[in-house]
Design an enzyme around this catalytic site. Structure first.
Site, PDB file in Angstrom:
ATOM      1  N   TYR A   1     -40.648 -19.951 -29.046  1.00 19.49           N
ATOM      2  CA  TYR A   1     -41.230 -19.505 -27.769  1.00 19.49           C
ATOM      3  C   TYR A   1     -42.039 -18.224 -27.970  1.00 19.49           C
ATOM      4  CZ  TYR A   1     -41.251 -18.144 -22.770  1.00 19.49           C
ATOM      5  OH  TYR A   1     -41.605 -17.780 -21.487  1.00 19.49           O
ATOM      6  N   ARG A  40     -30.617 -20.530 -17.510  1.00 23.78           N
ATOM      7  CA  ARG A  40     -30.971 -19.119 -17.358  1.00 23.78           C
ATOM      8  C   ARG A  40     -29.868 -18.398 -16.589  1.00 23.78           C
ATOM      9  NH1 ARG A  40     -37.531 -19.303 -16.416  1.00 23.78           N
ATOM     10  NH2 ARG A  40     -37.268 -21.440 -15.715  1.00 23.78           N
ATOM     11  N   TYR A  46     -22.462 -13.616 -21.629  1.00 22.07           N
ATOM     12  CA  TYR A  46     -22.577 -13.692 -23.088  1.00 22.07           C
ATOM     13  C   TYR A  46     -22.485 -12.287 -23.691  1.00 22.07           C
ATOM     14  CZ  TYR A  46     -24.464 -18.349 -21.932  1.00 22.07           C
ATOM     15  OH  TYR A  46     -24.663 -19.609 -21.430  1.00 22.07           O
TER      16      TYR A  46
HETATM   17  P1  NAD Z   1     -40.442 -24.156 -15.846  1.00 22.16           P
HETATM   18  O1  NAD Z   1     -39.789 -24.790 -17.014  1.00 22.16           O
HETATM   19  O2  NAD Z   1     -39.802 -24.298 -14.502  1.00 22.16           O
HETATM   20  O3  NAD Z   1     -41.934 -24.627 -15.703  1.00 22.16           O
HETATM   21  C1  NAD Z   1     -42.737 -24.998 -16.802  1.00 22.16           C
HETATM   22  C2  NAD Z   1     -43.516 -26.250 -16.427  1.00 22.16           C
HETATM   23  O4  NAD Z   1     -44.374 -26.612 -17.537  1.00 22.16           O
HETATM   24  C3  NAD Z   1     -42.595 -27.451 -16.163  1.00 22.16           C
HETATM   25  O5  NAD Z   1     -42.958 -28.079 -14.956  1.00 22.16           O
HETATM   26  C4  NAD Z   1     -42.846 -28.360 -17.360  1.00 22.16           C
HETATM   27  O6  NAD Z   1     -42.641 -29.718 -17.074  1.00 22.16           O
HETATM   28  C5  NAD Z   1     -44.287 -28.026 -17.711  1.00 22.16           C
HETATM   29  N1  NAD Z   1     -44.658 -28.353 -19.090  1.00 22.16           N
HETATM   30  C6  NAD Z   1     -44.013 -27.965 -20.218  1.00 22.16           C
HETATM   31  N2  NAD Z   1     -44.647 -28.471 -21.296  1.00 22.16           N
HETATM   32  C7  NAD Z   1     -45.706 -29.180 -20.816  1.00 22.16           C
HETATM   33  C8  NAD Z   1     -46.732 -29.947 -21.445  1.00 22.16           C
HETATM   34  N3  NAD Z   1     -46.818 -30.081 -22.772  1.00 22.16           N
HETATM   35  N4  NAD Z   1     -47.664 -30.554 -20.662  1.00 22.16           N
HETATM   36  C9  NAD Z   1     -47.609 -30.419 -19.301  1.00 22.16           C
HETATM   37  N5  NAD Z   1     -46.656 -29.718 -18.667  1.00 22.16           N
HETATM   38  C10 NAD Z   1     -45.712 -29.103 -19.423  1.00 22.16           C
HETATM   39  O7  NAD Z   1     -40.594 -22.602 -16.217  1.00 22.16           O
HETATM   40  P2  NAD Z   1     -41.098 -21.382 -15.336  1.00 22.16           P
HETATM   41  O8  NAD Z   1     -40.017 -20.389 -15.277  1.00 22.16           O
HETATM   42  O9  NAD Z   1     -41.722 -21.856 -14.087  1.00 22.16           O
HETATM   43  O10 NAD Z   1     -42.220 -20.788 -16.279  1.00 22.16           O
HETATM   44  C11 NAD Z   1     -43.613 -21.024 -16.019  1.00 22.16           C
HETATM   45  C12 NAD Z   1     -44.454 -20.223 -16.992  1.00 22.16           C
HETATM   46  O11 NAD Z   1     -44.181 -18.830 -16.831  1.00 22.16           O
HETATM   47  C13 NAD Z   1     -44.183 -20.559 -18.454  1.00 22.16           C
HETATM   48  O12 NAD Z   1     -45.403 -20.528 -19.170  1.00 22.16           O
HETATM   49  C14 NAD Z   1     -43.271 -19.450 -18.906  1.00 22.16           C
HETATM   50  O13 NAD Z   1     -43.377 -19.205 -20.273  1.00 22.16           O
HETATM   51  C15 NAD Z   1     -43.777 -18.281 -18.074  1.00 22.16           C
HETATM   52  N6  NAD Z   1     -42.713 -17.266 -17.895  1.00 22.16           N
HETATM   53  C16 NAD Z   1     -41.732 -17.455 -16.980  1.00 22.16           C
HETATM   54  C17 NAD Z   1     -40.723 -16.502 -16.860  1.00 22.16           C
HETATM   55  C18 NAD Z   1     -39.615 -16.635 -15.846  1.00 22.16           C
HETATM   56  O14 NAD Z   1     -38.761 -15.744 -15.792  1.00 22.16           O
HETATM   57  N7  NAD Z   1     -39.573 -17.640 -15.005  1.00 22.16           N
HETATM   58  C19 NAD Z   1     -40.726 -15.374 -17.672  1.00 22.16           C
HETATM   59  C20 NAD Z   1     -41.740 -15.235 -18.611  1.00 22.16           C
HETATM   60  C21 NAD Z   1     -42.743 -16.184 -18.703  1.00 22.16           C
HETATM   61  N1  UDP Z   2     -26.772 -14.866 -20.124  1.00 19.04           N
HETATM   62  C1  UDP Z   2     -25.418 -14.767 -19.845  1.00 19.04           C
HETATM   63  N2  UDP Z   2     -24.796 -15.852 -19.309  1.00 19.04           N
HETATM   64  C2  UDP Z   2     -25.441 -17.010 -19.007  1.00 19.04           C
HETATM   65  C3  UDP Z   2     -26.823 -17.097 -19.279  1.00 19.04           C
HETATM   66  C4  UDP Z   2     -27.460 -16.008 -19.851  1.00 19.04           C
HETATM   67  O1  UDP Z   2     -24.780 -13.735 -20.093  1.00 19.04           O
HETATM   68  O2  UDP Z   2     -24.802 -17.947 -18.500  1.00 19.04           O
HETATM   69  C5  UDP Z   2     -27.464 -13.686 -20.681  1.00 19.04           C
HETATM   70  C6  UDP Z   2     -28.300 -13.949 -21.917  1.00 19.04           C
HETATM   71  O3  UDP Z   2     -27.497 -13.843 -23.088  1.00 19.04           O
HETATM   72  C7  UDP Z   2     -29.341 -12.849 -21.815  1.00 19.04           C
HETATM   73  C8  UDP Z   2     -29.540 -12.674 -20.306  1.00 19.04           C
HETATM   74  O4  UDP Z   2     -28.380 -13.232 -19.697  1.00 19.04           O
HETATM   75  O5  UDP Z   2     -28.829 -11.652 -22.350  1.00 19.04           O
HETATM   76  C9  UDP Z   2     -30.771 -13.364 -19.752  1.00 19.04           C
HETATM   77  O6  UDP Z   2     -30.760 -14.688 -20.210  1.00 19.04           O
HETATM   78  P1  UDP Z   2     -31.799 -15.779 -19.730  1.00 19.04           P
HETATM   79  O7  UDP Z   2     -31.491 -17.036 -20.484  1.00 19.04           O
HETATM   80  O8  UDP Z   2     -31.849 -15.870 -18.258  1.00 19.04           O
HETATM   81  O9  UDP Z   2     -33.258 -15.236 -20.161  1.00 19.04           O
HETATM   82  P2  UDP Z   2     -33.810 -14.344 -21.355  1.00 19.04           P
HETATM   83  O10 UDP Z   2     -34.129 -13.045 -20.725  1.00 19.04           O
HETATM   84  O11 UDP Z   2     -32.802 -14.194 -22.445  1.00 19.04           O
HETATM   85  O12 UDP Z   2     -35.008 -15.094 -21.789  1.00 19.04           O
END
Ligand code: NAD
Ligand code: UDP
Length: 324
Positions: free
Chosen positions: A144, A185, A203
């Site tokens: 990632y 998450r 964790y």
């Molecule tokens: P999510 O998994 O809910 O959404 C991701 C979407 O992308 C899904 O609908 C999935 O089906 C689609 N997808 C994945 N691979 C694909 C492919 N090859 N072709 C078409 N569609 C595809 O995750 P999210 O939390 O909504 O994250 C959305 C974006 O934001 C991601 O790029 C993620 O890296 C970024 N992001 C999210 C967070 C967060 O905390 N939610 C944090 C940092 C970055």
């Molecule tokens: N975590 C936890 N218990 C859970 C899931 C996650 O303690 O059931 C912790 C994980 O080890 C990390 C933080 O919560 O330290 C956030 O994890 P998450 O998977 O939401 O996202 P990250 O920030 O690691 O991408």
């Protein structure tokens, strides 16, 4: 505008589609449903300005002329991206090239959803956009982290070499309604466990930190960045930092649950601390978050209750009468 959102059936992407439609745009959502769900966009079924295309963006595709591309496709939860490691590497590389090529072809503006994971297990705290990060390039999270770092490099290259009008958004832990119940998450796990009266799985010792942003604040930041004239990365996240143990206790308070806490092993390379420095977003976008974690968890509770009810009904083989 006609706007393309890759990953628009995911958690953040579906909220972004709603906001873009709300601003009067036509929205094309391209998603292969790897980690997203049609349920997230079911309410848009009869919206004439919304189009869903089921497509893997790692394969070449074209949806016709678009004015703006938001590249959000990518597994985002550690459990998901470690399960789909190769797909995750591909969506940051091939998927980014394909969406950048569309932006080049149509002269569309472009916004990449990047991540705080670009900073890895950060040695600088809080994290400014100028920090280059501390990433294990061969560890389990590298599928990632390095994928997103590559996507940022590709985005800057298309800006430099092809003059594509790009933006890079570094999202910090975002939560709220439509977070998949079983994506592993921390907020989805804790809310599910608390509402089911099961132990909350912390964790490690729970002293690692995260800074949680409610989804409406995140989307507000995304829209502001999309309109700004800046090509360097911008952090969008809530700068209030919690230990994971504090987060667990807050979830118990908000849900009124008396679940115990169960300590489990810390995953490899789990970042010890994470908090965005948002001074760039404040200065360039006039953005800062409005919803604190306690308020955001309260706003998310109805969704998690419904999601649990839907899962229960589906396991029992009953028709799914609850709508999200
Ligand atoms: P999510 O998994 O809910 O959404 C991701 C979407 O992308 C899904 O609908 C999935 O089906 C689609 N997808 C994945 N691979 C694909 C492919 N090859 N072709 C078409 N569609 C595809 O995750 P999210 O939390 O909504 O994250 C959305 C974006 O934001 C991601 O790029 C993620 O890296 C970024 N992001 C999210 C967070 C967060 O905390 N939610 C944090 C940092 C970055
Ligand atoms: N975590 C936890 N218990 C859970 C899931 C996650 O303690 O059931 C912790 C994980 O080890 C990390 C933080 O919560 O330290 C956030 O994890 P998450 O998977 O939401 O996202 P990250 O920030 O690691 O991408």
């Amino acid at each position: 505008m006609r706007v393309l959102v890759t990953g628009g059936a995911g958690f953040v992407g579906s909220h972004l589609c709603d906001a873009l439609l709300g601003e009067g745009n036509d929205v094309v959502c391209v998603d292969n449903l790897l980690t997203g769900s049609l349920r997230n966009i079911a309410h848009l079924k009869n919206e004439s300005r919304f189009e869903f295309v089921q497509q893997d963006v790692n394969e070449p595709y074209d949806v016709g002329r678009v004015d703006y591309i938001f590249h959000f496709a990518s597994p985002a939860s550690p459990v998901d991206y470690m399960e789909h490691g190769i797909e995750t590497l591909k969506v940051g590389s091939l998927g980014s090239f394909h969406s950048l090529d569309l932006a080049k072809k149509y002269g569309a503006k472009y916004l990449l959803a990047s991540t705080s994971e670009c900073y890895g297990d950060p040695l600088e705290h809080p994290q400014k956009e100028t920090y280059w990060g501390h990433v294990n390039p061969i560890g389990p999270r590298s599928v990632y982290d390095e994928s997103k770092r590559f996507a940022e490099a590709a985005t800057m290259a298309y800006h430099r070499y092809h003059k594509v009008d790009t933006r890079i958004l570094r999202i910090f832990n975002t939560y709220g309604p439509r977070l998949q119940l079983n994506d592993g998450r921390v907020i989805s796990n804790f809310m599910k466990q608390a509402l089911r009266a099961e132990p909350l799985t912390v964790y490690g010792d729970g002293q690692q930190t995260r800074s949680f942003c409610y989804v409406s604040d995140e989307v507000d930041g995304i829209l502001r960045l999309s309109r700004a004239d800046t090509h360097d990365p911008v952090n969008i996240g809530n700068p209030t930092e919690f230990t994971i143990l504090e987060c667990a206790k807050l979830v118990l308070k908000v849900t009124g649950s008396s679940s115990p806490i169960a300590y489990e092993p810390l995953p490899q390379d789990d970042p010890k601390q994470r908090r965005p420095d948002i001074s760039r977003a404040q200065r360039l976008l006039g953005w800062e978050p409005k919803i604190d974690l306690e308020a955001g968890l309260k706003l998310s509770m109805a969704y998690f209750r419904q999601a649990i009810a839907i899962e229960g009904a589906s396991k029992a083989g009953r028709p799914q009468t609850v709508s999200v």
